[in-house]
Design an enzyme around this catalytic site. Sequence first.
Site, mmCIF file in Angstrom:
data_model
loop_
_atom_site.group_PDB
_atom_site.id
_atom_site.type_symbol
_atom_site.label_atom_id
_atom_site.label_comp_id
_atom_site.label_asym_id
_atom_site.label_seq_id
_atom_site.Cartn_x
_atom_site.Cartn_y
_atom_site.Cartn_z
ATOM 1 C CG ASP A 199 -2.010 -1.004 1.175
ATOM 2 O OD1 ASP A 199 -2.584 -1.184 0.094
ATOM 3 O OD2 ASP A 199 -2.313 -1.617 2.216
ATOM 4 C CG ASP B 269 -6.973 -4.416 0.630
ATOM 5 O OD1 ASP B 269 -6.941 -4.856 1.787
ATOM 6 O OD2 ASP B 269 -6.210 -3.519 0.228
#
EC number: 5.1.3.1
Length: 227
Positions: free
Chosen positions: A47, A185
């Site tokens: 991320d 996710d």
Amino acid sequence: MSEPIKERGMTVKDMKLSPSIFAADLGELKKQIKELEDSNIDFIHVDVMDGHFVERMAFGADHIKALKSMTHIPLDVHLMIEHPELHIESIADAGADIITIHQESTARVLSCLHKIRNRGIKAGIVLSPGTPEETIKYLLDDLDMILLMSVNPGEGGQHFLGSVVDKIKNVKAMVGDRDIDIEVDGSIDNKTIKPCYEAGANVFVSGGYLFQGIKEHTETLRKAVKE
């Protein structure tokens, strides 16, 4: 198990795991990456957060480059940043194997996807929970991956949003026979992974749950979709 996707003449692709390195213990990073390799993990999810598109800040090109030097596992890089078009080249140079951008982050989505693919990297689009799946209808032929968020991006302490299951089904129907991975996710564990898989998702990002015990929980997640 029930498999509604197959009833419509479609099949779910092979399951893949993409552990979120954000949840790793940075003091034990090399050891944990070795555990991921030993567990035959498919991707490492990275991320990139800018403190603007989302509240948090995390990772960047230098971190991706360091990770790339530490493992052969492909890096699945999720850009949670404003104006991703300004950073695609540096992220690509750092060693990303997949780059996904948020539909909500730029007015130049298609340009970004082309820029990523022109570097020989797989390109994907990300939809936050409140973004309708219809917004990607005209992007499908330029996608290798669609990432559906089952929590609000960049915020901690959230619970899995069950509404994403229907969203997965709708996206799977839109994808049809295209070779596109559908990734989920957010709060993926041994209970939430199965309904997502049955709905049509095949790539699963797991952070806190998986890193609580990499070998054991990797096996548990894989077992959960087969039972």
